[in-house]
Design an enzyme around this catalytic site. Sequence first.
Site, PDB file in Angstrom:
ATOM      1  N   SER A 183       0.856  -1.189   0.000  1.00 22.18           N
ATOM      2  CA  SER A 183       0.000   0.000   0.000  1.00 22.18           C
ATOM      3  C   SER A 183       0.884   1.228   0.000  1.00 22.18           C
ATOM      4  O   SER A 183       2.019   1.194   0.516  1.00 22.18           O
ATOM      5  CB  SER A 183      -0.900   0.018   1.242  1.00 22.18           C
ATOM      6  OG  SER A 183      -1.554   1.273   1.383  1.00 22.18           O
TER       7      SER A 183
ATOM      8  N   TYR B  58      -1.941  -1.006  10.320  1.00 28.93           N
ATOM      9  CA  TYR B  58      -1.993  -1.334   8.898  1.00 28.93           C
ATOM     10  C   TYR B  58      -0.756  -0.804   8.177  1.00 28.93           C
ATOM     11  O   TYR B  58      -0.103  -1.532   7.413  1.00 28.93           O
ATOM     12  CB  TYR B  58      -3.263  -0.734   8.292  1.00 28.93           C
ATOM     13  CG  TYR B  58      -3.418  -0.954   6.806  1.00 28.93           C
ATOM     14  CD1 TYR B  58      -3.909  -2.155   6.311  1.00 28.93           C
ATOM     15  CD2 TYR B  58      -3.090   0.051   5.897  1.00 28.93           C
ATOM     16  CE1 TYR B  58      -4.063  -2.352   4.945  1.00 28.93           C
ATOM     17  CE2 TYR B  58      -3.240  -0.141   4.531  1.00 28.93           C
ATOM     18  CZ  TYR B  58      -3.731  -1.343   4.065  1.00 28.93           C
ATOM     19  OH  TYR B  58      -3.883  -1.541   2.707  1.00 28.93           O
TER      20      TYR B  58
ATOM     21  N   LYS C 226       2.173  -3.012   6.305  1.00 26.31           N
ATOM     22  CA  LYS C 226       2.448  -2.874   4.879  1.00 26.31           C
ATOM     23  C   LYS C 226       3.890  -2.441   4.624  1.00 26.31           C
ATOM     24  O   LYS C 226       4.505  -2.861   3.632  1.00 26.31           O
ATOM     25  CB  LYS C 226       1.469  -1.880   4.249  1.00 26.31           C
ATOM     26  CG  LYS C 226       0.041  -2.397   4.187  1.00 26.31           C
ATOM     27  CD  LYS C 226      -0.070  -3.695   3.382  1.00 26.31           C
ATOM     28  CE  LYS C 226      -1.515  -4.116   3.163  1.00 26.31           C
ATOM     29  NZ  LYS C 226      -1.633  -5.367   2.376  1.00 26.31           N
TER      30      LYS C 226
END
Length: 255
Positions: free
Chosen positions: A146, A159, A163
């Site tokens: 991401s 998150y 990533k």
Amino acid sequence: MSGDGLLAGQVALVTGAGGGIGRGIALRFAAQGAAVALHHRTRDVDSLVERVRESGGRAIALRADLTDEDACTRLVHEAAEWGGGRLNALVNNAGVQPTRALPGMTVAQWRAVVDTNLSSVFACTQAAAEVMRTASEGGSVIHIASIEAAHPAPLHAHYSAAKAAVVMHARSAALEYGPYGIRVNTVSPGLIARDGLEEDWPEGVRRWRLAAPTGRLGRPEDIGDACVFLASPMASWITGHDLVVDGGVSARPTW
């Protein structure tokens, strides 16, 4: 399925194929001639399997909880067995993206994201590499990361950290698996359109469109095309690379 046949004869495993991005990746792989094993955990992918088959492709649905290391290994072996003992490509797409403020976040909440988004990548890649290294042609592993790996957003600390680690795992794996003919890369999407997104987050979508030089959100097939490229012979000398697919948002100055 119609396409240029860039992946003709390949066997590919796409994790998280029940979601929008996973579905887009799977359809692009099938359109380019790959036989696709479609992993899911809770979302039904039977309609996707049928769509691929009706278009002349080969597909199978495989269920697994990728927070379980043994399940990751079993999934890879099932995909390879279905593919006649071969696995040419693995796309580690499965993941979760909950929102939670960092102050007050529990270790259990942190681990729920890290185990799904990072540990599963490690386990699936390790299992796939064992299959690929026995084949003379090696293989391609692609992690879906991401742009948040480099540009963190509020409420996404777990998150973004996971990533970022996915990107570094790919670079490390590229070093260690390269001698076996296995290439490992990441694709880092920006904001990808989905049903209901504009209703759920209208202001965010508006800001994104203003920030993106291309003036639009991404589509699942945009990510699928990037993955097809990295799995194809056209990317035979590309490994350890993070391919950003965000419509140019990352190029926007912040000052």
